[in-house]
Design an enzyme around this catalytic site. Structure first.
Site, PDB file in Angstrom:
ATOM      1  N   HIS A   1      38.410  39.306  42.236  1.00  0.00           N
ATOM      2  CA  HIS A   1      39.452  39.890  43.084  1.00  0.00           C
ATOM      3  C   HIS A   1      40.779  39.946  42.333  1.00  0.00           C
ATOM      4  CE1 HIS A   1      42.276  39.795  46.652  1.00  0.00           C
ATOM      5  NE2 HIS A   1      41.501  40.823  46.943  1.00  0.00           N
TER       6      HIS A   1
ATOM      7  N   ASP B   1      39.711  44.219  48.160  1.00  0.00           N
ATOM      8  CA  ASP B   1      39.572  43.265  49.259  1.00  0.00           C
ATOM      9  C   ASP B   1      38.178  43.322  49.873  1.00  0.00           C
ATOM     10  OD1 ASP B   1      42.199  42.587  48.756  1.00  0.00           O
ATOM     11  OD2 ASP B   1      43.002  43.451  50.606  1.00  0.00           O
TER      12      ASP B   1
END
EC number: 3.1.1.4
Length: 138
Positions: free
Chosen positions: A63, A105
């Site tokens: 991420h 996300d």
């Protein structure tokens, strides 16, 4: 009230559009889990150094790398649009940059769900002092 204050302090130090990412995580995982991923391992939470400690921590590493590749908008503050479909998320909107943030996300939330069995409480509030190895490249 004290718990609310602690959560507010923790929320300030997390990268991304926290409210959207947190809501997305909760939806994908089917329960309220955001607090479990603050300051987990070496990469979940603010920043990241060292080597990911497990598959859950690797979700945060990926991420962080994904956010690092976003250009033209700010993944820490910009909002995006998405829809919920059968436990999954579909990123939408016309802005390709914001869609990229959403995809970062979405992939992370799905990664947490797919690796929830690797979550180990010993890595919650782990602390950067335990993450001194050289970081691997994205």
């Amino acid at each position: 009230m004290r718990t609310l204050w602690i959560m507010a302090v923790l929320l300030v130090g997390v990268e991304g559009n926290l409210w959207q990412f947190g809501k997305m995580m909760n939806y994908v995982m089917g329960q309220s889990v955001v607090y479990k991923y603050f300051y987990y391992g070496c990469y979940c939470g603010w920043g990241g150094i060292g080597q990911p400690r497990d598959a859950t921590d690797r979700c945060c590493f990926v991420h962080d790398c994904c956010y690092g590749k976003v250009t033209g908008c700010d993944p820490k503050t910009d909002s995006y649009t998405y829809s919920k479909e059968n436990g999954d998320v579909v990123c939408g909107g016309d802005d390709p940059c914001k869609k990229q943030i959403c995809e970062c996300d979405r992939v992370a939330a799905t990664c947490f769900r797919d690796n929830k069995d690797t979550y180990d409480m010993k890595y919650w509030l782990y602390g950067a002092k335990n993450c001194q190895e050289e970081s691997e490249p994205c």
